[in-house]
Design a protein around this motif. Structure first.
Motif, mmCIF file in Angstrom:
data_model
loop_
_atom_site.group_PDB
_atom_site.id
_atom_site.type_symbol
_atom_site.label_atom_id
_atom_site.label_comp_id
_atom_site.label_asym_id
_atom_site.label_seq_id
_atom_site.Cartn_x
_atom_site.Cartn_y
_atom_site.Cartn_z
ATOM 1 N N ARG A 321 24.774 -59.378 50.573
ATOM 2 C CA ARG A 321 23.506 -60.107 50.684
ATOM 3 C C ARG A 321 23.670 -61.431 51.420
ATOM 4 N N ARG A 322 24.887 -61.856 51.687
ATOM 5 C CA ARG A 322 25.092 -63.107 52.417
ATOM 6 C C ARG A 322 24.726 -62.981 53.896
ATOM 7 N N GLY A 323 24.516 -61.772 54.382
ATOM 8 C CA GLY A 323 24.301 -61.607 55.812
ATOM 9 C C GLY A 323 23.137 -60.703 56.148
ATOM 10 N N ASP A 324 23.023 -60.388 57.445
ATOM 11 C CA ASP A 324 21.976 -59.493 57.947
ATOM 12 C C ASP A 324 22.487 -58.058 57.813
ATOM 13 N N THR A 325 22.372 -57.522 56.611
ATOM 14 C CA THR A 325 23.039 -56.257 56.296
ATOM 15 C C THR A 325 22.087 -55.236 55.689
ATOM 16 N N GLY A 326 20.784 -55.337 55.992
ATOM 17 C CA GLY A 326 19.815 -54.429 55.381
ATOM 18 C C GLY A 326 20.158 -52.968 55.584
ATOM 19 N N ARG A 327 20.451 -52.577 56.837
ATOM 20 C CA ARG A 327 20.750 -51.175 57.120
ATOM 21 C C ARG A 327 22.068 -50.749 56.485
ATOM 22 N N THR A 328 23.066 -51.636 56.533
ATOM 23 C CA THR A 328 24.364 -51.315 55.941
ATOM 24 C C THR A 328 24.247 -51.117 54.438
ATOM 25 N N VAL A 329 23.474 -51.994 53.779
ATOM 26 C CA VAL A 329 23.284 -51.873 52.335
ATOM 27 C C VAL A 329 22.566 -50.571 51.997
ATOM 28 N N ARG A 330 21.559 -50.197 52.763
ATOM 29 C CA ARG A 330 20.837 -48.952 52.481
ATOM 30 C C ARG A 330 21.748 -47.736 52.617
ATOM 31 N N ARG A 331 22.621 -47.753 53.607
ATOM 32 C CA ARG A 331 23.554 -46.634 53.756
ATOM 33 C C ARG A 331 24.533 -46.563 52.581
ATOM 34 N N MET A 332 24.959 -47.738 52.115
ATOM 35 C CA MET A 332 25.853 -47.743 50.967
ATOM 36 C C MET A 332 25.107 -47.269 49.715
ATOM 37 N N VAL A 375 16.164 -53.315 46.201
ATOM 38 C CA VAL A 375 17.293 -53.536 45.305
ATOM 39 C C VAL A 375 18.038 -54.816 45.591
ATOM 40 N N ALA A 376 18.065 -55.231 46.837
ATOM 41 C CA ALA A 376 18.935 -56.364 47.147
ATOM 42 C C ALA A 376 18.253 -57.417 48.002
ATOM 43 N N GLY A 377 16.953 -57.318 48.145
ATOM 44 C CA GLY A 377 16.262 -58.313 48.959
ATOM 45 C C GLY A 377 16.538 -58.136 50.432
ATOM 46 N N ASN A 378 17.004 -56.940 50.833
ATOM 47 C CA ASN A 378 17.400 -56.730 52.225
ATOM 48 C C ASN A 378 16.630 -55.579 52.872
ATOM 49 N N GLU A 379 15.552 -55.112 52.259
ATOM 50 C CA GLU A 379 14.864 -53.943 52.786
ATOM 51 C C GLU A 379 14.262 -54.201 54.152
ATOM 52 N N THR A 380 14.025 -55.441 54.506
ATOM 53 C CA THR A 380 13.484 -55.747 55.822
ATOM 54 C C THR A 380 14.567 -56.161 56.796
ATOM 55 N N GLY A 381 15.814 -56.083 56.355
ATOM 56 C CA GLY A 381 16.916 -56.416 57.253
ATOM 57 C C GLY A 381 17.324 -57.864 57.180
ATOM 58 N N GLY A 382 16.557 -58.712 56.482
ATOM 59 C CA GLY A 382 16.896 -60.123 56.397
ATOM 60 C C GLY A 382 17.929 -60.383 55.323
ATOM 61 N N ARG A 383 18.403 -61.622 55.256
ATOM 62 C CA ARG A 383 19.387 -61.976 54.243
ATOM 63 C C ARG A 383 18.863 -63.110 53.398
ATOM 64 N N ARG A 384 19.436 -63.214 52.220
ATOM 65 C CA ARG A 384 19.095 -64.317 51.337
ATOM 66 C C ARG A 384 19.623 -65.598 51.934
ATOM 67 N N ARG A 385 18.791 -66.544 52.155
ATOM 68 C CA ARG A 385 19.173 -67.781 52.812
ATOM 69 C C ARG A 385 19.759 -68.740 51.798
ATOM 70 N N GLY A 386 20.840 -69.418 52.196
ATOM 71 C CA GLY A 386 21.458 -70.394 51.305
ATOM 72 C C GLY A 386 20.609 -71.647 51.208
ATOM 73 N N THR A 387 20.792 -72.362 50.114
ATOM 74 C CA THR A 387 20.049 -73.600 49.908
ATOM 75 C C THR A 387 20.969 -74.785 49.817
#
Length: 393
Positions: A321-332, A375-387
């Motif tokens: 979730r630290r990166g732009d990994t929406g597609r990778t996460v879905r495959r996993m 499931v991981a906040g990445n369904e649109t391909g974006g990543r969780r932004r740090g604060t």
């Protein structure tokens, strides 16, 4: 009362005990120490005050992730004292002169800070030079095992003026066999190694005038628009490293910025539009897929509880979730659902019931979670932004 005296008061030592036991109280050695913590703390205080304190033998073991290395674990009694010393004196004195882009093992810093900080540097570089430029990526060969004790002591002496504290740290350094090597596994060791390269940090930032520079322990990145400038920097860095008895790894190289930057197992790509794309390294994904398949095989054979597969997947996904990994996460997720389905078709769980085709111990699969809203906040391909503060300095 000076800082060292405050570090060995009962209150300071007891605070060191409370912090040191976090998340490890389940260990037999820690539990046994905790049973008589008051008596043990008083005895530790008396030993330090009388000069009878001796560092116990270390526990040594190997870890294999992310790479094979030896860990030199400090005994709990010594950890309690070192924690009190760091909190009262050492941390403040050692870190107050560090550059902002020294990112490891400090309060408010760490992996997330380092990743966000590199992205900030790339955005700032783009505003002035676009996405054309060069990267010097450096890595030191066997940094912890090869650090000379004399160099480590000099780095500490430069920053710690209290004589008793300095002598105690020298004793810690000398407790590692030979005249080289700082054990990987204690807070004091990490601070010492951060300080060993601090002079190099200041030389790169102040004398070489490299604005876009970042270091995480012994991995550091320089970004510049001129390749010749980085070549001169590399020769200067190589000379400085060799002068303190270390050497650069063969992976040290200069390459075009458009190839992307691999840093802390992540690949950063600066696009033509100025967007920074953060991708997880392919090797990490391949390793996780193999690991999950092996775990599933052990679960099917009845050698391991099925919760281990869920925990492994959840741990990997949280990191992804630290990166732009929406597609990778879905495959996993698809692989995880597939493995769960295979286990459900005939595998009898440890409680004698057929394993659920769902996700975790509660039986909720990734597919169900996706239908419920992702499931991981990445369904649109974006990543969780740090604060954090990485982009505000």
């Amino acid at each position: 009362m000076d800082d060292f005296d405050r570090a060995i008061t009962f209150d300071a030592l007891y605070r060191g005990y409370r912090k040191s036991k976090r998340n490890v109280v389940w260990k037999d050695s820690v539990a046994a120490y905790a049973l008589n913590v008051m008596k043990n703390t008083v005895r530790l205080k008396e030993d330090v005050e009388s000069g009878n304190y001796q560092i116990s033998d270390y526990q040594r073991f190997m870890v294999h992730e992310p790479k094979e290395r030896e860990i030199v674990a400090t005994r709990f009694r010594d950890r309690q004292f070192q924690r009190s010393l760091c909190d009262t004196l050492l941390y403040r004195e050692m870190t107050k002169g560090f550059i902002y882009d020294n990112c490891a093992c400090q309060i408010g810093k760490g992996v997330d800070f380092a990743l966000d900080r590199l992205e900030t540097h790339l955005h700032r570089y783009y505003r002035k030079h676009g996405n054309c430029g060069w990267v010097l990526k450096c890595d030191i060969h066997h940094y912890f095992p090869d650090t000379p004790h004399a160099v480590a002591k000099a780095a500490v002496r430069k920053r710690v003026k209290e004589d008793r504290a300095y002598e105690m740290i020298c004793d810690i350094i000398d407790s590692f066999e030979g005249d080289r090597g700082i054990g990987l596994g204690s807070q004091v060791s990490q601070l010492i190694e951060l300080a060993v390269l601090d002079d190099l940090d200041h030389r790169i930032k102040e004398r070489m005038r490299i604005r876009h520079y970042i270091r995480y322990m012994d991995d550091f990145i320089l970004i510049h628009h001129d390749r010749e400038t980085l070549r001169h920097c590399l020769e200067d860095i190589r000379t400085g490293i060799e002068n303190i008895g270390l050497k650069l790894n063969i992976r040290t190289q200069i390459y075009p910025l458009k190839q992307g930057i691999i840093f802390l197992k992540w690949r950063f790509i600066l696009t033509d539009s100025g967007k920074v794309v953060r991708k997880i390294c392919r090797r990490n994904v391949t390793k996780q897929r193999r690991k999950m398949k092996k775990l599933a095989a052990k679960i099917r054979d009845g050698r391991m509880p099925e919760e281990y597969l869920w925990m492994s997947f959840q741990s990997w996904r949280a990191n992804a979730r630290r990166g732009d990994t929406g597609r990778t996460v879905r495959r996993m997720e698809q692989l995880y659902d597939q493995l769960k389905g295979e286990m459900a078709n005939g595998y009898q769980g440890f409680d004698g019931r057929t394993a659920d085709a769902g996700g975790g111990p509660g039986g909720t699969g990734c597919g169900t979670l996706r239908k419920a809203g992702g499931v991981a906040g990445n369904e649109t391909g974006g990543r969780r932004r740090g604060t954090g503060r990485a982009g505000t300095h």
